[in-house]
Write a protein that holds these residues in place. Structure first.
Motif, PDB file in Angstrom:
ATOM      1  N   PRO A 183       1.431  -1.192  -0.024  1.00 15.81           N
ATOM      2  CA  PRO A 183      -0.138  -0.588   0.104  1.00 15.81           C
ATOM      3  C   PRO A 183       0.953   1.382   0.080  1.00 15.81           C
ATOM      4  O   PRO A 183       1.790   1.353   1.231  1.00 15.81           O
ATOM      5  CB  PRO A 183      -0.788  -0.195   1.924  1.00 15.81           C
ATOM      6  CG  PRO A 183      -0.434  -1.101   1.940  1.00 15.81           C
ATOM      7  CD  PRO A 183       0.374  -2.126   1.393  1.00 15.81           C
ATOM      8  N   SER A 184       0.937   2.502  -1.360  1.00 15.95           N
ATOM      9  CA  SER A 184       1.450   3.454  -1.092  1.00 15.95           C
ATOM     10  C   SER A 184       0.539   4.262   0.010  1.00 15.95           C
ATOM     11  O   SER A 184       1.966   4.776   0.792  1.00 15.95           O
ATOM     12  CB  SER A 184       1.242   4.407  -2.604  1.00 15.95           C
ATOM     13  OG  SER A 184       0.076   4.253  -2.762  1.00 15.95           O
ATOM     14  N   THR A 185      -0.068   4.226   1.016  1.00 15.57           N
ATOM     15  CA  THR A 185      -0.535   4.778   2.076  1.00 15.57           C
ATOM     16  C   THR A 185      -0.063   5.098   3.412  1.00 15.57           C
ATOM     17  O   THR A 185      -0.525   4.654   4.075  1.00 15.57           O
ATOM     18  CB  THR A 185      -1.511   4.608   2.079  1.00 15.57           C
ATOM     19  OG1 THR A 185      -2.395   3.147   2.279  1.00 15.57           O
ATOM     20  CG2 THR A 185      -2.240   5.186   0.600  1.00 15.57           C
ATOM     21  N   ASP A 186       1.236   3.457   3.471  1.00 18.12           N
ATOM     22  CA  ASP A 186       1.632   2.902   4.479  1.00 18.12           C
ATOM     23  C   ASP A 186       2.611   3.824   4.977  1.00 18.12           C
ATOM     24  O   ASP A 186       3.011   4.001   4.677  1.00 18.12           O
ATOM     25  CB  ASP A 186       2.005   1.802   4.469  1.00 18.12           C
ATOM     26  CG  ASP A 186       2.307   0.853   5.647  1.00 18.12           C
ATOM     27  OD1 ASP A 186       2.918   1.976   6.741  1.00 18.12           O
ATOM     28  OD2 ASP A 186       2.786  -0.391   5.181  1.00 18.12           O
ATOM     29  N   ILE A 192      11.927   0.004   5.937  1.00 19.31           N
ATOM     30  CA  ILE A 192      12.641  -0.089   4.972  1.00 19.31           C
ATOM     31  C   ILE A 192      13.701  -0.300   5.624  1.00 19.31           C
ATOM     32  O   ILE A 192      14.778  -0.620   5.736  1.00 19.31           O
ATOM     33  CB  ILE A 192      12.534   1.154   3.389  1.00 19.31           C
ATOM     34  CG1 ILE A 192      11.183   0.396   2.801  1.00 19.31           C
ATOM     35  CG2 ILE A 192      13.379   0.564   2.828  1.00 19.31           C
ATOM     36  CD1 ILE A 192      11.399  -1.027   2.047  1.00 19.31           C
ATOM     37  N   SER A 193      13.982   1.124   6.774  1.00 14.10           N
ATOM     38  CA  SER A 193      15.044   1.220   7.133  1.00 14.10           C
ATOM     39  C   SER A 193      16.336  -0.287   8.052  1.00 14.10           C
ATOM     40  O   SER A 193      16.473  -0.030   8.573  1.00 14.10           O
ATOM     41  CB  SER A 193      14.356   2.855   8.238  1.00 14.10           C
ATOM     42  OG  SER A 193      16.175   2.478   9.126  1.00 14.10           O
ATOM     43  N   CYS A 253       4.345  -6.333   5.575  1.00 14.36           N
ATOM     44  CA  CYS A 253       3.085  -6.255   5.903  1.00 14.36           C
ATOM     45  C   CYS A 253       2.283  -6.382   7.468  1.00 14.36           C
ATOM     46  O   CYS A 253       1.418  -6.236   6.883  1.00 14.36           O
ATOM     47  CB  CYS A 253       2.843  -7.636   5.060  1.00 14.36           C
ATOM     48  SG  CYS A 253       2.857  -7.879   3.458  1.00 14.36           S
ATOM     49  N   LEU A 254       3.404  -5.572   7.888  1.00 17.90           N
ATOM     50  CA  LEU A 254       3.051  -5.700   9.601  1.00 17.90           C
ATOM     51  C   LEU A 254       2.239  -4.489   9.464  1.00 17.90           C
ATOM     52  O   LEU A 254       2.331  -3.353   9.041  1.00 17.90           O
ATOM     53  CB  LEU A 254       4.433  -5.265  10.388  1.00 17.90           C
ATOM     54  CG  LEU A 254       5.184  -6.292  11.054  1.00 17.90           C
ATOM     55  CD1 LEU A 254       6.189  -6.115  11.539  1.00 17.90           C
ATOM     56  CD2 LEU A 254       4.383  -7.708  11.547  1.00 17.90           C
ATOM     57  N   GLU A 255       0.985  -4.303  10.728  1.00 20.20           N
ATOM     58  CA  GLU A 255       0.101  -3.335  10.262  1.00 20.20           C
ATOM     59  C   GLU A 255       0.516  -2.188  11.455  1.00 20.20           C
ATOM     60  O   GLU A 255       1.474  -2.411  12.243  1.00 20.20           O
ATOM     61  CB  GLU A 255      -1.203  -4.322  11.008  1.00 20.20           C
ATOM     62  CG  GLU A 255      -1.751  -4.773   9.909  1.00 20.20           C
ATOM     63  CD  GLU A 255      -3.425  -5.545  10.062  1.00 20.20           C
ATOM     64  OE1 GLU A 255      -3.355  -5.766  11.047  1.00 20.20           O
ATOM     65  OE2 GLU A 255      -4.294  -6.313   9.220  1.00 20.20           O
TER      66      GLU A 255
END
Length: 463
Positions: A320-323, A330-331, A361-363
């Motif tokens: 999702p681009s909204t994450d 990523i870091s 994918c962690l919420e």
């Protein structure tokens, strides 16, 4: 290269002998093709044999031949047993930095500051000896070397651009390194002018230097040598071994290779059996096809170590681009080395790839559990299903990309006849990657697919 048996005794039998004769003919054809075609009668190998014999080399178990799929290689004359000495190359036949220092180039190398590298010394010697032609004492060996190589550094830019994206980057880096190496060596080449009647610029051209660099990079064996004070501190471990370097690579064989201090020979012993008239292989190492192409200029079909690399941009393509936590995720992956070597293999997605996707994918409320993810612990069914779904999408994307590139390469082969060999190499690589992806897709599509406890890829190849 396939060859015809028309006119051989097996094909002079009368027609109508029935099914048994047809089966016999097919078996003979398959056997003959797999054995290859002997090339020991060719002039370059006759001269090489004489040259090697003068240097105390003796070999009775191997002979040069051309095989389908692998090209020129070595064929066994007799059955080879485990532990048997396959080949023994005397020190007098090896081309090393010792050879170079003892040659007419030695004085110039000794005087040059800063000291040239061992690799530069070997490349300089190869270019000089190839230029000498018939006057070179190494001519019988040089005549058996390839005129051109197929490492990415030698491929045309439009062909390089067809490689998988992660390999394109490495290929461009390789080309840049070799170009810088050549440019930085020009002053050294100029210092050799007193040794040549022609202008050194016409002898030490980039193409000649590239040929020499590829010769060392693709064909040298490992040989630890005493350090020469006139050479730089870089490792001096490369030796060219005439005749031995005709042995092709197979990931499925094992050999024992080393320099024998007692016999003063570089020896290779079989770790597995080989039948009479079969091609004899050695293993260059447990390399994937990207490494084999980059370093040696070929692709190994059904390579158990082959894999498809997933780059960072593809890794996040279906997230999702909204994450808002994506940058932090990523870091974390980068800090712990989970943005490199993410792959699909013959037995599915690698554990590293799955782990990276599970963390991504962690919420929002689960990110505090990122350490558990990296340790392989299951966080939730939702996380497992989400990462599995994205893994399938990435695999599907790669399959579509592979098919598209293969179609493009096929069209280019019809239009760019001069690039057929290079394009065929790229085609082989993509065809192998497609097989891997299809195997992974089958695993991911299984109703019993459970990735929570999946371990690092074992690299097995399905039969």
């Amino acid at each position: 290269m396939l060859f015809s048996l028309n006119g051989s005794p097996a094909f002079r039998m009368q027609k109508g002998r029935g099914r048994t004769s047809r089966i016999r003919r097919r078996k003979l054809l398959r056997c003959s093709v797999s054995r290859g075609v002997k090339e020991s009668h060719k002039s370059e190998f006759i001269e090489l044999r004489k040259w090697l014999k003068d240097r105390k080399f003796e070999d009775t178990s191997l002979t040069p031949a051309r095989f389908p799929g692998t090209g020129r290689g070595l064929m066994s004359r007799t059955p080879l047993q485990v532990g048997q000495l396959i080949i023994s190359v005397p020190e007098s036949c090896l081309l090393t930095t010792d050879t170079v220092i003892r040659s007419y180039l030695g004085a110039s190398i000794t005087k040059w500051k800063p000291p040239p590298s061992p690799l530069l010394a070997l490349c300089t010697f190869l270019v000089s000896e190839k230029h000498a032609g018939d006057r070179s004492p190494w001519k019988p060996y040089l005549d058996t070397l390839p005129e051109a190589y197929t490492c990415p550094v030698c491929l045309e830019p439009e062909v390089v651009n067809l490689l998988p994206r992660t390999l394109i980057t490495r290929a461009r880096e390789q080309r840049s390194r070799v170009g810088e190496f050549f440019t930085s060596s020009r002053d050294f080449f100029s210092s050799l002018q007193p040794l040549f009647s022609e202008a050194v610029e016409s002898i030490f051209t980039y193409s000649a230097f590239l040929w020499a660099w590829c010769t060392v990079n693709t064909r040298a064996v490992y040989l630890s040598q005493r350090r020469h004070g006139c050479l730089s501190m870089e490792p001096d471990t490369c030796a060219l071994a005439p005749f031995l370097d005709l042995l092709n690579h197979s990931p499925d064989v094992q050999v024992k290779a080393a320099f024998n201090e007692e016999t003063r020979c570089y020896e290779i012993r079989a770790a597995s059996r080989c039948k009479k008239h079969e091609e004899v292989f050695i293993c260059y190492g447990p390399h994937d096809n990207h490494r084999l192409l980059l370093e040696y200029g070929f692709v190994s079909p059904r390579n158990p170590h082959a894999c498809v690399y997933v780059s960072r941009d593809i890794l996040v393509k279906y997230l999702p681009s909204t994450d808002k936590q994506m940058s932090k995720k990523i870091s974390i992956l980068k800090d712990h080395g989970f943005l490199e070597n993410l792959t699909f293999g013959w037995d599915g997605p690698s554990w590293r790839l799955l782990t990276a996707l599970k963390l991504l994918c962690l919420e929002a409320g689960e990110l505090t559990c990122w350490k558990k993810v990296l340790l392989g612990e299951m966080i939730s069914d939702t996380n497992e299903n989400a990462s599995l779904d994205i893994t399938r999408k990435i695999c599907s994307y790669f399959i579509e990309e592979s098919n598209a590139v293969l179609q493009k390469v096929s069209h280019m082969k019809d239009e760019e006849v001069a690039l057929t060999n290079q394009l065929t190499l790229v085609e082989t690589l993509w065809a192998e990657e497609l097989k891997i992806l299809q195997a992974s897709a089958t695993i991911l599509g299984s109703p019993n697919c459970a990735l929570a406890h999946m371990t690092p890829s074992s690299g097995g190849v399905p039969s």
